[in-house]
Every structure is written in structure tokens, then in C-alpha cells.
Design a protein around this motif. Structure first.
Motif, PDB file in Angstrom:
ATOM      1  N   VAL A  35       9.639  27.257  53.408  1.00  8.64           N
ATOM      2  CA  VAL A  35       9.105  26.508  54.553  1.00  8.64           C
ATOM      3  C   VAL A  35       7.801  25.780  54.253  1.00  8.64           C
ATOM      4  N   ASN A  36       7.174  26.093  53.127  1.00  9.35           N
ATOM      5  CA  ASN A  36       5.869  25.507  52.831  1.00  9.35           C
ATOM      6  C   ASN A  36       5.834  24.964  51.412  1.00  9.35           C
ATOM      7  N   ALA A  37       5.927  23.653  51.291  1.00 13.38           N
ATOM      8  CA  ALA A  37       5.953  23.020  49.971  1.00 13.38           C
ATOM      9  C   ALA A  37       4.659  23.242  49.203  1.00 13.38           C
ATOM     10  N   ASP A  38       3.544  23.424  49.910  1.00 12.35           N
ATOM     11  CA  ASP A  38       2.264  23.626  49.241  1.00 12.35           C
ATOM     12  C   ASP A  38       2.193  24.955  48.503  1.00 12.35           C
ATOM     13  N   SER A  39       3.099  25.873  48.826  1.00  7.12           N
ATOM     14  CA  SER A  39       3.084  27.183  48.176  1.00  7.12           C
ATOM     15  C   SER A  39       3.282  27.059  46.674  1.00  7.12           C
ATOM     16  N   ILE A  91      -3.099  32.484  45.843  1.00  7.65           N
ATOM     17  CA  ILE A  91      -2.645  31.567  44.799  1.00  7.65           C
ATOM     18  C   ILE A  91      -2.563  30.135  45.304  1.00  7.65           C
ATOM     19  N   SER A  92      -2.165  29.942  46.559  1.00  7.67           N
ATOM     20  CA  SER A  92      -1.938  28.584  47.041  1.00  7.67           C
ATOM     21  C   SER A  92      -2.456  28.412  48.454  1.00  7.67           C
ATOM     22  N   ASP A  93      -2.662  27.165  48.830  1.00 10.18           N
ATOM     23  CA  ASP A  93      -2.969  26.858  50.216  1.00 10.18           C
ATOM     24  C   ASP A  93      -1.665  26.755  50.993  1.00 10.18           C
ATOM     25  N   GLY A  94      -1.728  27.117  52.244  1.00  9.65           N
ATOM     26  CA  GLY A  94      -0.548  27.118  53.101  1.00  9.65           C
ATOM     27  C   GLY A  94      -0.979  27.509  54.492  1.00  9.65           C
TER      28      GLY A  94
END
Length: 274
Positions: A18-22, A197-200
Motif C-alpha cells: 500500500v505504500n510505495a515509499d516503503s 528504514i523508510s518514510d511512510g
């Protein structure tokens, strides 16, 4: 590190449906490593998106393969999911004429302390650290126990350097809660660095809502949500609050990934040939 033109590197991330930024930081770090030409092949693989863990070995031509988990801490995914999906028998797996070398996750690397300090300094330039409370924020809850352990370790490491007036842990779902940051911080300046690790949605929406610098939108991350990092400082609850993006977006993570490969070689040189 020594170039490995006949070896392949697989960087493993969690990914999201659901979150490409992951997955964006993992792809970014892979692209940077590929640009340097250190490995003959560089791939990404994910648990929750393509290319999947079960697919990735079929994509690799090399017989010498390094796998580096792009995770903050050791836990269920690094100890169970990745070894199971890649059919690993330990740090070194010999199978079908191939040698698969399973490295430590990036979050275990000693440079995490340096990168957290770097991110904190970048988000609050010119702010005196001796008048600043630094928070390292994890998820919390029993489902993420090892993540909390990693965050506590980094707080201890940073505090030992004596740079900031105080260095604190806080969590989204367990005490001490980041929602009560003003009760825990004693300094006029407050810097928040998410240890993810990632923005989301956690960094774009959940943590900002808990901090009080945003209201709930109830949707996927948008360009507007990403502006949250560009409005520092926030004047809130009598403090100047500076909010950073997740540590895993730091470009120097590419160096950490390579250093985890070098660390593997140093430990296992007697077991396998480079």
C-alpha cells in the motif's frame, strides 16, 4: 571495499502493498551501489512486493551471492522469514553450485550512531545541542521488541558521546510515548529522528499526529504529507521542535550495506573464499 565483479548483491527490504515509499530507500541504495560498480550484479528483493524473496535467486547469474537485510534490527524477518524464503542454512549456504552469504542487517552496524547524529544535526542546523533534547523514535509493542532494543542501544551510544543535553527513547505504542514528548524533554529545543528504514504513514502521518504538528488525514501518504519535514522548526508546547525523516533514507546507508559485506568477509574468511 574490494570490488567483486563476479559476485552478486541482494538487498532485502520489507516492502509494502500500500505504500510505495516503503521500498524507495532500498531501491535508492541499490542504484547507488550499482553505480559504483562494486558488484557484477545488484538486486533488491522484498517480503511484501516484487521482486519477491522467492523470485530473486532465479534472477541472479553469479554463483557467489551476498544478501544484506535492509532492516533496523534483528528479529522475526531477519532470523526467520528471510532464511526460510531463501532456503538458507546459516551465514553460509552452499547449494546447487552456489555460495550464498547472509550478512548482518544494516541496523546492527556501529555507524548507525554516526548516521543518527548526522541526521539530527542536519534537521536542526545551528541549534545548540547543549540546549537540545534528542528523541530516537521506534514503533514499540511486543511485535517489535527487537526494534525497541536497537533504539535503546543507539540512545546509550549517543548519550555516551555527550553531544546533546539529553538523549531519549520514545515509541508510538509503548511507554515512554512520543505523544508525551513535552513531558519527557527538559530542553527548549527538541529534535525527533524516527528510527525506521523508510518514510511512510508512520513518519508522514502517525508520528506527526502524535507530536501535535499534524492532524489525521486517514489516507495514503501524499505530496502534502511529505512537506511535514520542510516546515521546521515547529513552535509547539513552548518548545522549538525539529522533525527529521526516517534514518533509513540517509544516502550513507549504501556505505553501510557495503561495510556489512566487508564485515561478513572478515568474520567468515576462513569458511568461504571471497
Amino acid at each position: 571495499m574490494t570490488a567483486k565483479p563476479h559476485s552478486a548483491l541482494i538487498i532485502v527490504g520489507h516492502g509494502s502493498t500500500v505504500n510505495a515509499d516503503s521500498s524507495a530507500p532500498t531501491f535508492d541504495h541499490a542504484a547507488e551501489i550499482a553505480r559504483r560498480g562494486v558488484f557484477g550484479e545488484v538486486y533488491c528483493a522484498f517480503w511484501k512486493e516484487e521482486p519477491s524473496l522467492r523470485q530473486v535467486l532465479h534472477m541472479v547469474e553469479a554463483n557467489d551471492i551476498y544478501v544484506v537485510p535492509n532492516f533496523i534490527s534483528e528479529g522475526y524477518f531477519t532470523r526467520t522469514v528471510i532464511p526460510r524464503e531463501l532456503e538458507l542454512s546459516g551465514p553460509v549456504t552452499q547449494r546447487d553450485g552456489r555460495t550464498i552469504k547472509y550478512c548482518e542487517p544494516v541496523g546492527n552496524h556501529p555507524r548507525m550512531t554516526e548516521l543518527l547524529l548526522r541526521r539530527a544535526a542536519e534537521v536542526a542546523p545551528g541549534v545548540p545541542p547543549e540546549k537540545t533534547s534528542l528523541f530516537i523514535v521506534g514503533h514499540g509493542t511486543d511485535l517489535n521488541e527487537n526494534s525497541a532494543v536497537a533504539a535503546k542501544r543507539e540512545v546509550q551510544n549517543i548519550a555516551a558521546r555527550g553531544v546533546y543535553a539529553e538523549v531519549l527513547n520514545a515509541y508510538m505504542e509503548e511507554d515512554p510515548l512520543i505523544a508525551k514528548w513535552d513531558e519527557h524533554a527538559a530542553q527548549p529545543n527538541v529534535v525527533i529522528v524516527p528510527f525506521f528504514i523508510s518514510d511512510g504513514l508512520h513518519s508522514y502521518e502517525d508520528i506527526p499526529v502524535l507530536l501535535g504538528i499534524a492532524t489525521e488525514s486517514g489516507g495514503a501518504a501524499s505530496a502534502t504529507d511529505k512537506e511535514i519535514f520542510r516546515h521546521n522548526p515547529y513552535q509547539l508546547r513552548g518548545r522549538s521542535l525539529y522533525y527529521a525523516s526516517s534514518i533509513g533514507t540517509e544516502p550513507l546507508f549504501a556505505d553501510v550495506i557495503l561495510e556489512q559485506v566487508a564485515a561478513f568477509d572478515a568474520v567468515h574468511a576462513a569458511t568461504v573464499s571471497a
